[in-house]
Structure formats: structure tokens, C-alpha cells
Design an enzyme around this catalytic site. Structure first.
Site, PDB file in Angstrom:
ATOM      1  N   HIS A   1      71.795  58.993 -29.619  1.00  0.00           N
ATOM      2  CA  HIS A   1      72.384  57.804 -28.994  1.00  0.00           C
ATOM      3  C   HIS A   1      73.796  57.582 -29.522  1.00  0.00           C
ATOM      4  CE1 HIS A   1      68.940  56.344 -26.795  1.00  0.00           C
ATOM      5  NE2 HIS A   1      68.187  56.213 -27.872  1.00  0.00           N
TER       6      HIS A   1
ATOM      7  N   GLU B   1      68.658  57.969 -23.215  1.00  0.00           N
ATOM      8  CA  GLU B   1      67.500  58.495 -23.943  1.00  0.00           C
ATOM      9  C   GLU B   1      67.424  60.014 -23.853  1.00  0.00           C
ATOM     10  OE1 GLU B   1      65.818  57.017 -26.032  1.00  0.00           O
ATOM     11  OE2 GLU B   1      66.036  54.890 -25.565  1.00  0.00           O
TER      12      GLU B   1
ATOM     13  N   HIS C   1      67.156  61.269 -33.577  1.00  0.00           N
ATOM     14  CA  HIS C   1      67.008  60.515 -32.328  1.00  0.00           C
ATOM     15  C   HIS C   1      68.138  59.501 -32.177  1.00  0.00           C
ATOM     16  CE1 HIS C   1      64.497  58.548 -29.126  1.00  0.00           C
ATOM     17  NE2 HIS C   1      65.241  57.514 -29.481  1.00  0.00           N
ATOM     18  N   GLU C   2      68.324  58.676 -33.183  1.00  0.00           N
ATOM     19  CA  GLU C   2      69.359  57.641 -33.083  1.00  0.00           C
ATOM     20  C   GLU C   2      70.759  58.247 -33.104  1.00  0.00           C
ATOM     21  OE1 GLU C   2      68.354  54.883 -32.118  1.00  0.00           O
ATOM     22  OE2 GLU C   2      66.245  55.137 -32.620  1.00  0.00           O
TER      23      GLU C   2
END
Length: 539
Positions: free
Chosen positions: A304, A330, A300-301
Site C-alpha cells: 500500500h 489491495e 502487505h502494508e
């Protein structure tokens, strides 16, 4: 012979270019202070960190809102025709300048102090499992955010009067699509905060999106709940933290996250801060009894992080070197975490690498691991939630935030309101505050209005991935070989490197032919989970 005096046009642009460079540098300093606050800052450093953040954020605000900036903007905008990059930078600066100029500097300082104190109080409250420990800080943050919203509302109302409402749904959803366009609606305080994360988004458009999602997700969750659950006993027990950490670093390398331009650390709540395309900080968290947590938080990170590292570096001193909205940002964290990281081709490539660190997984088939990694549960914690129930977590938070901003819900009522809505939407009730109202860091930052960007991101992610799969016919085969570069390059060219030259929905529409729609997400969820659980979820 003396140099000729600069023209008014070039003088105005030079003034604004210097301002944007300073704003970017000061914003990076704020991010660095916040990153340290969440990773390595000593526990007793909170008070001083609040002072430091207040001073730097006040300096940023002053630089952005000066009369000289307003005058130079007026001059430069009149002469920007013919230079699309310059015009885009001026639009971005105008947006940021007008929002900042409406907010008094005293409020900026007060918010910075309250955020630093809020983070400290939130950590202590989690340790004590007591919302009462955090409630006074949240009261203060809510009061300040209401003050901020009140200051911004006249600007939004003026803009709404000057601009026509978005036209037909086809514009938002694309030809033949189920568009999620904005119906007319009264501007309200929540809109002022929401726009800080998702420019142009309004409650009047957002609420129907979440209501529609909840409407078709509820029967899907019920059908899956009644079906036999996949076997996941092989994920029980202790998984060494350092071995997990090593695997997350291997994932980052495979994704193409550049370690010379970023780093991963550990924090209570995973997050990403981009100081510059050459300096991107991400964090993960590791639980020895939950091996999937670190894997999916890193993916997830890293999503980003890839966005931040691939922003247009040539614009690093300009406001173009940023994403146009958090919903689009996101979309990348959710795309890499879910559309890629929870796919069967991905685990065909990476399960053997995980099993090399945890031999107990050596006999597990990729298909079985894939089913376990996609198990649907009526769970309490958003960051550990599956794709099917995740947006229900966002609907819960949106309802509570809206109640707080409208004055229909008091801070002291939050734990019970949270528990009741969790039971109604998700079918589970928290046993204590850490499982409920204290689980997210966002309110400790005062980030009211942020949560809906996760749902917007989920919708954009499904649409972008569907378009990428059409453009890259061998995508599944590449993922199964552990080759993630083709997808990363596709996204970099169409999303990351655009920066802030266009708004988020325009970027998605240019890349896919669709705007904001839940059609691709609904098709994805029903097709994938119908197959995993042997259900007919169409319709």
C-alpha cells in the site's frame, strides 16, 4: 492597465482546482487524526478525537458539496474537451461530489462520532473477548450506514437506467479469457456502500465471483488438507520483538519504501494511511511466537505504501493523486505480500538476512523455509491466512455483511452466524470472539463493503504479476539477488503513477491485456501449491 477578467471556463476550473486542493488537505488531516488514534493517542482521548473528526469531516463534506462546486462543475465539464488530465480530474470530482451531496452533513458528523466510539469499543471488546461490549456500537454504525446507503441508492438507480450493462465477458476478461463481467441485477443497499471502495462494482457481479472462487478453492483446500504438511518446527518458540522490528525495517528499505516520505509504527491491526506521496504512514504488529506475522504484515502494508508514495506528486492538490479503487490498492498489498514475499526467489535473498538476527534459522534451507511460509491451514484469522484459504475468509464476511444490509441478519446474531459459516467454509470454529467476529477492525470503522476489495485485489495481483513476469524475463533471478526495484518500477509506471486518470479495470487491462478475471489467480494457486504439496491440482 487592469488584468483582463478570467473567462468563464478558467474561472470555473480555478474554483474547482481550489476545492480539490482543500479536499485533499482536509482528507490528509482526517487521515492524520485516524493514524494517531490507532498508534499514539492516549486511551482517554477517544471522545475528543470523535469531536475533532466530526468537525474536520463536516468541513470536508461542506467544501465538496457546495452549490458553487455544482455550478462550476457544470461549466467546466462543457469545456474540458482536449485536456485529458483536466477531464479526468473533473470525472473524479463529479463522482465524489455526487456521492457526498446525497449524504446530509448531520449524517457525516454522526458517522465520524460513531466511528471514533466504535474503535474504542472494539479495542475494549477484544480485551474482554466479548462481542457484547462492541455490539451497541456496531448497531449504531450499521444504522448509519443503512441511512447512507438509502441516500445514495437513487443516484445508483438513475445511473443504471442511463447506462447499458457491461457488454460481453470478453470485455472484462480479455481475448480468450474467462471474464468476470457484470450480469444484470437489481441495485441494492450494499451496492451503494461497495461503490465507495470499488466504483462500478455491484453485488450482481461480485457474488458470482466469490461463488466461483469458493467452488474451485474448496477441492484444492481438501486435497492439500489430506497431504502431509510441510515441516515448520523451526518457526516455533520465541523470536525477539526488537529483532523482528529491525528485520521489517530492512524489508522496507529493500522494497524501496522511502523513510523520508513515510514511517512504520505498531498497531493492533496493521493499516496504511496516505496523507500525501511525501507522507505515508504504515503500521505492523509483532507477536514473539509468530515471526511470520510481522514479516507479511509489513510486506502487505508496504505494498500500500509504495502505491501511495509513487502516486503522481505533481497532482498532489488534485483528486488525480489517488488510487481509483481499493481493489487496485489491495492488489499491491497482496502482490508484494504473496506473489513476491511468499516466493522461493525472495527467500533465497532474505532468509540469510533473517537468520543473521535469529541464528536458529541458519541451517534452514530456503526451500524448507519457503514451504513453511506457504503452509496451508484451515485457520481462523484472516490476516494470518494463507493464499489458498484467504478468499474463503472474504466470502464469509461478504455473506454476513450482505445479510446485515438486507435485514436478514441481526447484529446480536453475528457471533453464532460467524462461527457457523467459518465451520462451513473453512472447517474451523472460533473458540472465542477475538478469533471470530472481533478479529477485524473494519466494522469498528463502519467499513461495510470493504472486504470484497481484498478478493478483487488478489485477482488483479495475479494478473499484474503474470504480466510483469512476461515483461521482465529475469524477474526471478533479480528477486533471488534481493533486487526488487525492477518490479517496483514496472508497477509504478503502469499502475501507481496513473493515479485516478483511469478506472481500476482499465488500468489493469492496459498493463496486462486482461480485465477482472480469476484465470491467472487459479493458474498461480494450482501450479504453486500443486508443486509444494506434490499434488495434481490442474482442471
Amino acid at each position: 492597465m487592469a488584468d483582463p477578467a478570467p473567462s468563464p471556463r478558467s474561472a470555473a476550473w480555478e474554483t474547482l482546482a481550489a476545492v480539490m486542493s482543500d479536499v485533499r488537505a482536509l482528507g490528509g488531516a482526517v487521515s492524520l487524526l485516524q493514524w494517531d488514534q490507532e498508534t499514539f493517542m492516549p486511551a482517554r482521548g477517544a471522545a475528543a478525537r470523535g469531536d475533532q473528526l466530526a468537525v474536520v469531516q463536516a468541513a470536508l463534506h461542506e467544501r465538496l458539496t457546495s452549490r458553487a462546486v455544482a455550478e462550476a462543475l457544470d461549466r467546466a465539464e462543457r469545456d474540458a474537451d482536449g485536456d485529458p488530465d483536466r477531464a479526468a480530474a473533473l470525472r473524479a470530482l463529479r463522482f465524489d461530489h455526487e456521492r457526498a451531496a446525497r449524504v446530509p452533513q448531520e449524517l457525516v458528523r454522526a458517522l465520524a462520532q460513531a466511528q471514533a466510539e466504535g474503535i474504542d469499543a472494539w479495542k475494549a471488546a477484544r480485551a474482554e473477548r466479548s462481542f457484547a461490549r462492541f455490539a451497541p456500537s456496531l448497531e449504531r454504525l450499521l444504522a448509519l450506514r443503512r441511512e447512507q446507503a438509502d441516500a445514495l441508492l437513487p443516484m445508483l438507480e438513475r445511473r443504471a437506467q442511463a447506462q447499458p450493462e457491461e457488454a460481453a465477458p470478453e470485455r472484462a476478461g480479455g481475448p480468450g479469457g474467462r471474464g468476470l463481467s457484470r450480469p444484470p441485477g437489481k441495485i441494492e443497499p450494499y451496492d451503494a456502500l461497495l461503490e465507495g471502495y470499488e466504483p462500478g462494482m455491484r453485488v450482481a457481479r461480485l457474488a458470482p465471483i466469490l461463488q466461483r472462487l469458493a467452488g474451485w478453492l474448496a477441492p484444492v483446500v481438501a486435497a492439500i488438507d489430506a497431504a502431509p504438511a510441510p515441516e515448520d518446527g523451526f518457526l516455533a518458540g520465541r523470536f525477539d520483538a526488537e529483532a523482528q522490528w529491525s528485520f521489517t525495517l530492512e524489508l522496507l528499505q529493500a522494497l524501496g519504501f522511502d523513510p523520508a516520505a513515510g514511517r512504520q509504527d505498531r498497531s493492533v491491526h496493521p493499516f496504511t494511511l496516505g496523507l500525501d506521496p511525501g507522507d505515508v504512514r504504515i503500521t505492523t504488529r509483532i507477536h514473539e511466537d509468530q515471526p511470520l506475522s510481522a514479516i507479511f504484515s509489513t510486506l502487505h502494508e508496504a505494498g500500500h505504501g509504495l502505491y501511495e508514495q509513487h502516486l503522481p506528486a505533481q497532482d498532489r492538490r488534485s483528486l488525480l493523486c489517488a488510487a481509483p479503487s481499493m481493489g487496485l490498492h489491495e492488489s499491491q498489498s497482496r502482490l508484494w505480500e504473496n506473489l513476491v514475499g511468499r516466493s522461493l526467489p525472495f527467500w533465497r535473498a532474505f532468509l540469510p538476512r533473517l537468520a543473521a538476527r535469529f541464528p536458529r534459522l541458519a541451517g534452514v534451507a530456503p526451500e524448507d523455509f519457503h514451504r513453511a511460509a506457504n503452509r496451508v491451514r484451515r485457520s481462523l484469522v484472516r490476516v494470518e491466512a494463507d493464499e489458498v484459504t484467504y478468499n474463503l475468509h472474504i466470502a464469509l464476511r461478504f455473506e454476513l455483511e450482505l445479510g446485515l444490509l438486507r435485514g436478514a441478519l441481526a447484529v446480536r446474531e453475528l457471533p453464532e452466524a460467524w462461527a457457523a459459516r467459518s465451520e462451513a467454509l473453512l472447517g474451523v470454529r472460533p473458540r472465542h470472539d477475538v478469533e471470530g467476529v472481533l478479529q477485524d477492525i473494519h466494522w469498528a470503522w463502519g467499513d461495510l463493503g470493504y472486504f470484497p476489495t481484498y478478493t478483487i485485489g488478489n485477482l488483479y495481483a495475479a494478473t499484474l504479476y503474470a504480466a510483469a513476469a512476461r515483461s521482465l524475463p529475469g524477474l526471478d533471478e533479480a528477486l533471488a539477488r534481493g533486487e526488487l526495484a525492477p518490479l517496483r518500477v514496472w508497477l509504478a509506471e503502469r499502475v501507481y503513477r496513473v493515479g485516478r486518470r483511469k478506472d481500476a479495470e482499465e488500468i489493469v487491462r492496459d498493463a496486462t491485456g486482461e480485465g477482472l478475471t480469476d484465470r491467472d489467480f487459479e493458474r498461480y494457486v494450482k501450479t504453486k501449491y500443486g508443486a509444494l504439496y506434490g499434488l495434481s491440482l490442474a482442471g
